[in-house]
Structures are given as structure tokens and as C-alpha cells.
Design an enzyme around this catalytic site. Structure first.
Site, PDB file in Angstrom:
ATOM      1  CG  ASP A 476      -2.232   0.634   1.017  1.00 34.46           C
ATOM      2  OD1 ASP A 476      -2.345   1.432   0.076  1.00 34.46           O
ATOM      3  OD2 ASP A 476      -3.169   0.345   1.786  1.00 34.46           O
ATOM      4  CG  ASP A 546      -9.485   1.904  -0.180  1.00 30.01           C
ATOM      5  OD1 ASP A 546      -9.053   0.810  -0.571  1.00 30.01           O
ATOM      6  OD2 ASP A 546      -8.904   2.597   0.672  1.00 30.01           O
TER       7      ASP A 546
HETATM    8  C1  GLA Z   1      -5.675   1.785   2.414  1.00 29.21           C
HETATM    9  C2  GLA Z   1      -6.092   0.680   1.475  1.00 29.21           C
HETATM   10  C3  GLA Z   1      -7.150  -0.174   2.143  1.00 29.21           C
HETATM   11  C4  GLA Z   1      -6.601  -0.737   3.420  1.00 29.21           C
HETATM   12  C5  GLA Z   1      -6.109   0.387   4.317  1.00 29.21           C
HETATM   13  C6  GLA Z   1      -5.398  -0.144   5.533  1.00 29.21           C
HETATM   14  O1  GLA Z   1      -6.693   2.673   2.621  1.00 29.21           O
HETATM   15  O2  GLA Z   1      -6.546   1.194   0.261  1.00 29.21           O
HETATM   16  O3  GLA Z   1      -7.554  -1.197   1.276  1.00 29.21           O
HETATM   17  O4  GLA Z   1      -5.566  -1.634   3.145  1.00 29.21           O
HETATM   18  O5  GLA Z   1      -5.211   1.245   3.631  1.00 29.21           O
HETATM   19  O6  GLA Z   1      -4.964   0.867   6.356  1.00 29.21           O
END
Ligand code: GLA
Length: 729
Positions: A476, A546
């Protein structure tokens, strides 16, 4: 199909595409043609030059050659004489500040040995790939420039990049450098781009070109949610099924795609590193490679272009054991557990995975340091022993016994101010001495332009992966770069920091792919904030957004599929009401939206009723059955409109199987119920609808089409499964 030099012309010939350049009488490299395949290069092509240039050629123009550059089309346009359009590169001699270029043709080389830009991802060789290098020289500036063209003739795509080398004794400061320029004779295109923000990635847009410069790019340090580094030039009348289109795809950092329509209607197209706050000092003997720009061409509409883009990614970009292997069905803990993860919860989820047929459990955020919220611990990649007393290995082993593999989430480019790493090395983040360090999601960005920081990250990751227990990693990146300045670089090199950051990132990712080729790696940057061809050289799949709402996802997936094949685009069934936008949709609809992509789950299975779990089991069964056709299959969109709003149709064809899906989220009164023309089937093969037994020739499935069992009500979705039963000669 290959690269040839015929007289003063270079001809890059694909299956259905030609790209032609000419060494002009002025010793500059001219762009002549890019489009449908040519059998030969008639010398008459030279006459394609604009009218004003033609007059000069015929000697009717009193101006000297140097005055008429703005009428010509170049492969490497330069600044400082009479071409006033955007240049391919710009910079200054360090000593006298001169910035006038004069790059002349100095030779070429054609080879089947493919090179990649130093330290960066690049197109990999496969059968019949060839490379053309054209050498240009500026003797006064002591600069040599190499234009690299890597042709994949089977796929109709060319990867281009440029090397600039300082052959002189004096320093040279580059402050603008493009990976490639294409000078189209005309500007009669519209431009298809993907834009948005977090939770609204991949929103398509089509705009006309007007005189002047159209610019898309990122100055955020990653390729960004705001503008994807992928774009398509559409000829007038081009739609999903027919018409000419040209694809452009760039890399992972600050980028620019720019389009200049000049006063003669010609259009200069360029892609490369965003020039804002960029500079690179070339000392004697040093060279600089640009990232690659992928170019693809199709005369068969956006579906045809997607075939090129998907094949290019599959054959020339994606690496690791999973590049050509079916991706497992997974459950990610994020939306089901958020930070509340521990060994026991994973065991419960593991049991539910086993019962429903899910194959891999991904432990998202919250497993390391003292991470109970987004306020701490990034940088401290040590398992939290209160949550996982036996370490990750014990949890992975216990899951293995249930037949479930384990994956984890990491965000290694970041550091929380509240972390042991930050307390030990407060100077390791990007920052400007004396200025506020902008915290974004309570975190700062590590300075990956520093080798010791990159080494620290590699060591931290090795500690996690070296016992081989973890099968999957979600990587990420949850903020953008601010206060970009590096403690380790001298003042005159500070403009290099952003690009050095990306080189540092690529070094870590290269280490992972080389050392743990069995790992399945998922690319994420708050969803689709770094979804680009650079990243997919290391990752075999990517978290698109997301936003897990089924309706929003239809649009995003449809648009992303223009550039990315279905196994790359991960799509998860999430809980309702949806966590991002609060919409309630039926489980079956949410699942159907995911099924023709790389599908998975992101909800708490342990909170579901027995009936719901039974439904999940059935859905998993179908996802697994269909993924053999979906993953690695030829993907087609079924709506003529390239930006559908109300209805979406997708189709995957592989071997003797095909699956089509149709989606209409909202019902309208008295709407027409029509047949859906199918795409990608062989005209002269007979296909059977597995459910009804109806058989038709491929061309009839296209022309007559498929009539779904339309129903009233919102959230309509349906699949059609076909099998090839006869192949006629
Ligand atoms: C980001 C990612 C999510 C998740 C969060 C965890 O927002 O896009 O899918 O993994 O971090 O903190």
C-alpha cells in the site's frame, strides 16, 4: 513484420500497424507515419509534410531550412531554433547556461537484444521482439541522445524511451525530458482519459483537442488517482467496436502526457516525467534514461486496443510465478475487521473460508508494531506479539492446516512519527529543514532516494518473507509526497529527488520479485492511486479502488478494462450498507459485478447467517468455475458507447469457453429489452448456450445477439455461458 531500414526510412511493422520515420535531408529524424499497416514505404510519403514545408522543399520559400522547423514532424523535437512547440528535452550547459540544441542523426542499430531503462521497469523480450536504437548527436553541447524503440510485432505495440548522455567535460543540467514524442500530421482526434480521486478512480472523460496544449499529469510523487497515466487518442467516430485509436501508457511517478495542437492543425503528443521541480545533473560521461512510454494501435475500436494493451501487459510486463497462473480466491480482513485483528479472529475467518471455498486469507492493516489505528507504527515491521503470540509463522501454519494460505498487508514507503523507526531516524523522511512536515493519515514518506533507507526496507521485508510462510503481499501507499527534499543530495541535485525516490522503490520491488518469485503481489495506493504499467512489472494484480460499492464499481472496472486485463483488476464482494457510500445492494449483484474480474471478498464472514454463507459458497463455486475463462481470457466490452452510464456488458473468451455478463443497476419504466451482440467469438464456430442448449454460429451470436432474461427491478445482472461445439473450416 519487423524493423527495417529502407534507404532513409525506418519502418516498424506490426501485424496490423506501421510506424515510419525518415532521416531528413536536414539530418534530423522526422516522424512520417503511424497507423494501419503499410506494405511498403513509398517515397511519396515525404509529401505528407505540411503545405508550408512542401513549398520549402520545392524551393519556393525564401526562408532557410533553420527557419522552417515549426512546419515539420519530429521524433525528438528540440528547443532553441524555429520549432516553438513543446520539446522532447530541455536543459542547460552548466558553465555558460546555453540551452539551444541541435541534435543530428548519427547512426542506428537494429537488434533482437532488448534493453530496459536503467533501474526501471521495461518491456521484456519475447519471441520476435526487436529493438531499434537511433543515435542523435549535438557536437557543440557534447550530448548524445539515443531513441529506443522496442517493437512487439505480434501485439502492435512499441515501447519507447530515451537516453541522454553527456560526452563533454562540462556539466549539463536536464530539466525536461520526455520518453517519446509523436508528431501527428493532423489533430483530428478526441482524447479519452481516466480521472477522479480516492473512491472515484477511473472516471472516463472524452474531450476534443483545441489549439494549444492539453496537459494531464501528476505532481504527487505517484501516478495518482486524479489522472491515470493511460490515455487513448480516438479518431472521429471511433467506438468500442470500430475505428482507429492510439494508446499511451506511462510509469509510476510524477508524469506528464501532453498534447499540443498547433496553428497548422498538427498535433504533438508527448509523455514523460513531469517537468515541474525536475532536474538532473549530468556530469562528464553520465547518462540519464527516461521511463518507458508504451504505444499501441488498433483500427478495431477500443476493444481492439484493449486486446493490444492486455497482451502487452501479459507478455511483456507482468512477472513472477503468478504472471500466468490463476489467482486464488481471497478474503481480505480490512472492511470486516479494520485494525481489530488477532490470531483467534484469523482462525475463525480461516474456518469460514474453508467452508465457503475461499483459498487465501489476507491479513490487512493492524498486525505490526502498536498499530491499533492509523496513528502509529508504520516503519516498525515487527509482528505485534499481543495479537499474534506465535508470530505470523504460527498463524500461517495454523491456516495451512485448514487448507488456507496466508497473505499480509504492508506499507513500507511510510513512517509514522509515532514509531521506533522515526524516533531512531527522524531525518529519514522527506522533509525540508525548518519547515513543517505535512502529516497525511498521520504519516510521513520515507526518503527512498537514500540507499540506506532502501536497504532498511529490504531488510525489514526479508525478515517477514524469508521463512516462506507468507504467500501474498498487498503493498500500500496511502499518501502523496510533500516537502520533497533529500538530506543526502547536494543543492544542485535536489531536483532529482522525486525520480530517485521512484528508482529506490523499483529497487525494493525488484528485490522482492527476484527473491520471492512465488509471492502473489497486489498493488494498492489508497485503492487505484498508482495503477500503472510501471507497477505491474512487479505486481500481478492491483486493488482498483477502496470504493467497494457494486454500482460504482461497474463504471470503474469498465474503464480500467480498457488498459488492464481482468486478472489484474481485483474486485471484492463487501458488506452492506456499503462502507463508503451507504448503498444497499443484493449479495448476488455485488458478487456478479466482481465475477468477470479477479474476484474476492472483504467482509466479516463470521457475522453472516447460515443462508448467506450458503449463498457465498455457491458464489465461490461459480467464481472458481468461471475464472479459468476470465483470467488470461480475451476480454471485450459489449456496449458500443465507450463511456456507458446505465448498462454494462463484459465478455471473456478462452479456448472453447466464453462467458458474457450484463448489468443494469437501475430499472427504468418501459425501457427496451434488447439483444446484446456478443464479441470475441469466432465467426465460423458454433457455440452452445450451456443453460438453454441454444446453438448459434459465432457471427450470429454477434449479429442477432443474446437476450438476457430481463426482469423489472433494480440491480439486474445475468451471465451467459457458452461452449464451442463445432469449428467449421
Ligand atoms: C488503504 C487501502 C485499504 C486498506 C487500508 C489499511 O486505505 O486502500 O484497502 O488496506 O489502507 O490501512
Amino acid at each position: 513484420m519487423s524493423i527495417t531500414k529502407i534507404g532513409k526510412y525506418f519502418h516498424l511493422q506490426g501485424k496490423k500497424m506501421s510506424y515510419v520515420m525518415e532521416i531528413g535531408s536536414d539530418e534530423m529524424l522526422h516522424h512520417v507515419y503511424w497507423g494501419n499497416q503499410l506494405d511498403q514505404i513509398p517515397t511519396v510519403l515525404y509529401d505528407r509534410a505540411p503545405y508550408r514545408r512542401q513549398k520549402r522543399i520545392e524551393g519556393r520559400n525564401p526562408d532557410s531550412v533553420e527557419c522552417t522547423r515549426e512546419f515539420s514532424h519530429y521524433e525528438c523535437p528540440i528547443y532553441g531554433t524555429s520549432d516553438f512547440r513543446l520539446p522532447a528535452l530541455h536543459g542547460r550547459n552548466e558553465k555558460n547556461g546555453a540551452s539551444v540544441f541541435d541534435l543530428r542523426y548519427a547512426g542506428y542499430n537494429i537488434t533482437d537484444k532488448i534493453t530496459q531503462p536503467k533501474g526501471m521497469p521495461g518491456m521484456m523480450a519475447c519471441e520476435r521482439t526487436q529493438q531499434l536504437d537511433v543515435y542523435l548527436k549535438d557536437t557543440l553541447l557534447s550530448l548524445s541522445v539515443t531513441l529506443h524503440y522496442i517493437l512487439s510485432p505480434e501485439i502492435d505495440c512499441i515501447a519507447r524511451y530515451m537516453t541522454v548522455k553527456n560526452d563533454g567535460l562540462e556539466g549539463f543540467i536536464l530539466n525536461e525530458v520526455m520518453s517519446a514524442t509523436i508528431d501527428f500530421e493532423d489533430g483530428n482526434f478526441s482524447l479519452y482519459t481516466l480521472n477522479g480521486t480516492t473512491l472515484r478512480e477511473f472516471t472516463p472523460d472524452i474531450r476534443a483537442f483545441h489549439p494549444g496544449v492539453t496537459l494531464l499529469g501528476s505532481t504527487r510523487g505517484s501516478s495518482s488517482h486524479q489522472h491515470s497515466p493511460n490515455a487513448v487518442l480516438l479518431r472521429q467516430g471511433t467506438d468500442t467496436f470500430q475505428g482507429e485509436c492510439y494508446g499511451l501508457s506511462l510509469h509510476s511517478g510524477n508524469f506528464v502526457l501532453r498534447f499540443e495542437k498547433d496553428c497548422y492543425g498538427s498535433c504533438r503528443v508527448q509523455g514523460g516525467i513531469h517537468p515541474l521541480d525536475f532536474s538532473w545533473l549530468l556530469q562528464e560521461g553520465e547518462s540519464f534514461d527516461t521511463p518507458q512510454l508504451f504505444l499501441s494501435y488498433s483500427s478495431q475500436g477500443l476493444n481492439g486496443l484493449s486486446q493490444c494493451q492486455h497482451s502487452a501487459l501479459r507478455r511483456h510486463v507482468v512477472r513472477g510465478d503468478y504472471a500466468n497462473k490463476e489467482r486464488p480466491l481471497l478474503l481480505n480482513t480490512w472492511e470486516g475487521c479494520y485494525f481489530d485483528v488477532n490470531h483467534e479472529r484469523l482462525m475463525e475467518l480461516g474456518d469460514a473460508c474453508r467452508e465457503t471455498g475461499i483459498e487465501l486469507l489476507v491479513l490487512d492493516d493492524g498486525w505490526f508494531g502498536k498499530r491499533d489505528s492509523a496513528s502509529s507504527s508504520l516503519g516498525d515491521w515487527i509482528v505485534n506479539k499481543e495479537k499474534f503470540p506465535g508470530g505470523l509463522a504460527q498463524t500461517a501454519d495454523a491456516l495451512k492446516e485448514k487448507g488456507i494460505r496466508m497473505g499480509i498487508w504492508v506499507e513500507p514507503e511510510m513512517v509514522s512519527p509515532n514509531s521506533d523507526l522515526y524516533r531512531a531516524h527522524p531525518d529519514w523522511c522527506l522533509h525540508v529543514p525548518g519547515r513543517v512536515r505535512t502529516e497525511w493519515r498521520n504519516q510521513l514518506v520515507l526518503d527512498l532516494s537514500r540507499p540506506e533507507v532502501v536497504d532498511y526496507i529490504i531488510q525489514s521485508l526479508d525478515r517477514i518473507f524469508q521463512d516462506g510462510k507468507i504467500s501474498f503481499v498487498k503493498w500500500d501507499m496511502n499518501r502523496r509526497l510533500t516537502e520533497v527534499w533529500s538530506q543526502s543530495l547536494p543543492a544542485e541535485r535536489q531536483g532529482e529527488t522525486r525520480h530517485r525516490y521512484i528508482l529506490g522503490l523499483y529497487r525494493i520491488l525488484e528485490h522482492l520479485v527476484q527473491t520471492y518469485p512465488y509471492l502473489l503481489m497486489e498493488n494498492c495506493a489508497s485503492g487505484g492511486g498508482r495503477y500503472d504499467y510501471g507497477m505491474f512489472h512487479y505486481f500481478q494484480q492491483g486493488w482498483l479502488s477502496d470504493n467497494t460499492d457494486g454500482v460504482c464499481r461497474l463504471k470503474m472496472q469498465n474503464a480500467a478494462s480498457v488498459f488492464y486485463p481482468p486478472e489484474i483488476i481485483t474486485s471484492h464482494v463487501a458488506a452492506c450498507p456499503n462502507h463508503q457510500i451507504g448503498r444497499v445492494t443484493p449479495l448476488s449483484f455485488r458478487a456478479d459485478v466482481c465475477t468477470l474480474f479477479n474476484s474476492g471478498y472483504e467482509l466479516d464472514l463470521t457475522k453472516m447467517s447460515k443462508e448467506e454463507l450458503d449463498e457465498v459458497s455457491k458464489i465461490c463455486g461459480r467464481m472458481k468455475e468461471l475464472r479459468t475463462t476470465v483470467q488470461g481470457g480475451n476480454f471485450f466490452r459489449l456496449t458500443r458507447d465507450v463511456m456507458p452510464e446505465k448498462e454494462f456488458g463484459w465478455m471473456c473468451v478462452k479456448g472453447n469457453r466464453a462467458v458474457a455478463g450484463y448489468f443494469r443497476p437501475y430499472c427504468e419504466a418501459e425501457s427496451a429489452y434488447w439483444h446484446i451482440g456478443l464479441n470475441g467469438l469466432e465467426d465460423t464456430a458454433r457455440y452452445r448456450d450451456i443453460a438453454s442448449g441454444l446453438e448459434m454460429m459465432g457471427r450470429d451470436w454477434k449479429n442477432i445477439g443474446w437476450r438476457p432474461n430481463w426482469r423489472e427491478g433494480d440491480y439486474f445482472s445475468e451471465f451467459l455461458l457458452l461452449e464451442k461445439v463445432e469449428q467449421l473450416p
